[in-house]
Design a protein around this motif. Structure first.
Motif, PDB file in Angstrom:
ATOM      1  N   THR A  51      -0.803   6.407  -7.089  1.00 10.30           N
ATOM      2  CA  THR A  51      -2.048   5.965  -7.721  1.00 10.30           C
ATOM      3  C   THR A  51      -3.231   6.343  -6.827  1.00 10.30           C
ATOM      4  N   ALA A  52      -4.245   6.927  -7.438  1.00 12.97           N
ATOM      5  CA  ALA A  52      -5.397   7.446  -6.684  1.00 12.97           C
ATOM      6  C   ALA A  52      -6.108   6.328  -5.935  1.00 12.97           C
ATOM      7  N   LYS A  53      -6.431   6.614  -4.674  1.00  9.25           N
ATOM      8  CA  LYS A  53      -7.082   5.605  -3.828  1.00  9.25           C
ATOM      9  C   LYS A  53      -7.897   6.295  -2.745  1.00  9.25           C
ATOM     10  N   ASP A  54      -8.756   5.514  -2.120  1.00  7.92           N
ATOM     11  CA  ASP A  54      -9.577   5.992  -1.015  1.00  7.92           C
ATOM     12  C   ASP A  54      -9.417   5.051   0.176  1.00  7.92           C
ATOM     13  N   VAL A  55      -9.401   5.618   1.379  1.00 11.23           N
ATOM     14  CA  VAL A  55      -9.406   4.804   2.595  1.00 11.23           C
ATOM     15  C   VAL A  55     -10.853   4.420   2.882  1.00 11.23           C
ATOM     16  N   GLY A  62       4.157   4.637 -13.897  1.00 18.98           N
ATOM     17  CA  GLY A  62       4.812   3.891 -14.958  1.00 18.98           C
ATOM     18  C   GLY A  62       5.653   2.737 -14.459  1.00 18.98           C
ATOM     19  N   ASN A  63       5.894   2.680 -13.166  1.00 19.04           N
ATOM     20  CA  ASN A  63       6.660   1.587 -12.561  1.00 19.04           C
ATOM     21  C   ASN A  63       5.918   1.127 -11.312  1.00 19.04           C
ATOM     22  N   SER A  64       4.701   0.625 -11.529  1.00 18.37           N
ATOM     23  CA  SER A  64       3.792   0.333 -10.432  1.00 18.37           C
ATOM     24  C   SER A  64       3.051  -0.974 -10.692  1.00 18.37           C
ATOM     25  N   PHE A  65       3.184  -1.917  -9.759  1.00 15.72           N
ATOM     26  CA  PHE A  65       2.444  -3.170  -9.832  1.00 15.72           C
ATOM     27  C   PHE A  65       0.939  -2.907  -9.751  1.00 15.72           C
ATOM     28  N   VAL A  66       0.549  -1.968  -8.898  1.00 16.36           N
ATOM     29  CA  VAL A  66      -0.874  -1.630  -8.773  1.00 16.36           C
ATOM     30  C   VAL A  66      -1.410  -1.088 -10.086  1.00 16.36           C
ATOM     31  N   LEU A  90      -4.582  -2.572 -12.287  1.00 19.01           N
ATOM     32  CA  LEU A  90      -5.723  -1.757 -12.693  1.00 19.01           C
ATOM     33  C   LEU A  90      -5.888  -1.769 -14.209  1.00 19.01           C
ATOM     34  N   ASP A  91      -4.763  -1.657 -14.926  1.00 20.95           N
ATOM     35  CA  ASP A  91      -4.830  -1.685 -16.391  1.00 20.95           C
ATOM     36  C   ASP A  91      -5.352  -3.020 -16.899  1.00 20.95           C
ATOM     37  N   ALA A  92      -5.109  -4.088 -16.131  1.00 25.36           N
ATOM     38  CA  ALA A  92      -5.579  -5.428 -16.519  1.00 25.36           C
ATOM     39  C   ALA A  92      -7.043  -5.652 -16.147  1.00 25.36           C
ATOM     40  N   GLY A  93      -7.666  -4.665 -15.500  1.00 25.04           N
ATOM     41  CA  GLY A  93      -9.086  -4.763 -15.192  1.00 25.04           C
ATOM     42  C   GLY A  93      -9.436  -5.218 -13.800  1.00 25.04           C
ATOM     43  N   PHE A  94      -8.426  -5.335 -12.916  1.00 24.37           N
ATOM     44  CA  PHE A  94      -8.701  -5.782 -11.548  1.00 24.37           C
ATOM     45  C   PHE A  94      -9.297  -4.645 -10.713  1.00 24.37           C
TER      46      PHE A  94
END
Length: 308
Positions: A43-47, A88-92, A96-100
């Motif tokens: 999942t795309a992220k930034d440090v 597809g198998n990611s808590f993160v 994100l899909d829930a808007g957090f």
């Protein structure tokens, strides 16, 4: 019984098993040579902040609807990609899909520079700095804090040491609090049968192999059962991919900083010290072989104590 004596049914059954055995052979070879390992932590992220070996990650999202932001504090002794296992198998992904608006504090891989890190360094140093950075980036006055496994212990200690910390909520997952139920390994250390200094390596840390063997001792037959299940499902590409990802993570531990390990044994295992703190928390426990209900259950007592 009729189907067993029907020649067509028998031939179909044989053909089905032959096909599955061919797939088992193919996937077995892939497992043996380490081919087609699934990508993890994609999942795309930034440090957005660094301190020592630890990094604060901010996951990219253009559909944030929940405020304040969520800061996940991960365990000190395993790798955080379990929360972002595969697409597809990611808590993160689900968060994100829930808007957090999701941040994660990853501790990196400790080395000799971290051997003297105490729990206070994480609870009173790195964690407050990460909270401050999340607030700066988000513009929020508070954060929601989620601690996973040993990260849950760190968040509980942080909340106890810093009652004025700007937390909207505190949630823990798979977090042990009543260390009387730690199992055989916990009893060995708690009784003084083994001292941490007997297992630290030349860097001054508890090596990953010791941590792995400790977890295996909690469920000694689990590995046998895992191989039995693998053989049964080895024909399934999806099962094999999930097996590779999960098994890879469950054996992919990192060193435990020596000083923090000593404090964990002295204060948590031997004194069961978490139960003396007074905290207000919310926790949901599910089935977990590593942190069973009896090990985490008394987190509720901390909530009750905080009300008095």
């Amino acid at each position: 019984m009729a189907s067993l004596t029907n020649p067509v049914a028998v031939l179909d059954r044989i053909r089905h098993e032959v096909e599955r055995n061919a797939l088992r052979a193919r996937n077995g070879i892939k497992l043996a040579v380490g081919a087609d390992r699934p990508g993890v932590g994609r999942t795309a992220k930034d440090v957005v902040w660094r301190g020592g070996r630890c990094e604060l990650w901010h996951y990219r999202s253009d559909k944030v609807t929940v405020s304040p932001p969520l800061l996940i504090v991960f365990s000190l002794i395993s790798r955080s990609y379990i929360l972002d296992l595969t697409p597809g198998n990611s808590f993160v992904e689900r968060l994100l899909d829930a808007g957090f608006d999701v941040y994660l504090l990853d501790w990196g891989v400790p080395d000799e520079r971290d051997a003297q890190n105490r729990l206070e360094d994480y609870v009173d140093g790195y964690l407050p700095a990460a909270i401050t950075r999340v607030r700066e980036l988000s513009g929020a006055d508070e954060v929601n804090l989620l601690g996973y496994c040993f990260g849950g212990i760190l968040t509980l200690l942080h909340a106890a040491h810093h009652p004025d910390s700007p937390l909207r909520s505190l949630t823990v997952m798979a977090t042990p609090v009543d260390f009387r139920h730690m199992g055989p390994l916990g009893k060995i250390f708690a009784s003084g049968g083994v001292e941490i200094d007997a297992v630290v390596d030349s860097d001054g840390n508890v090596p990953p192999q010791v941590i792995l063997q400790g977890f295996r001792s909690l469920t000694p037959t689990a590995e046998v059962a895992r191989y039995v299940n693998l053989w049964d499902k080895l024909w399934s590409d999806d099962y094999v991919a999930a097996y590779q990802a999960m098994t890879g993570w469950s054996t992919d531990h990192i060193p435990f900083p020596g000083a923090a390990a000593r404090e964990t044994v002295d204060m948590l295992l031997r004194q069961n010290g978490l139960l003396d703190d007074k905290l207000t928390i919310v926790v949901l426990c599910n089935r977990d072989d590593v942190v069973p209900a009896t090990l985490a259950l008394r987190v509720a007592d901390l909530f009750l104590a905080a009300q008095h």
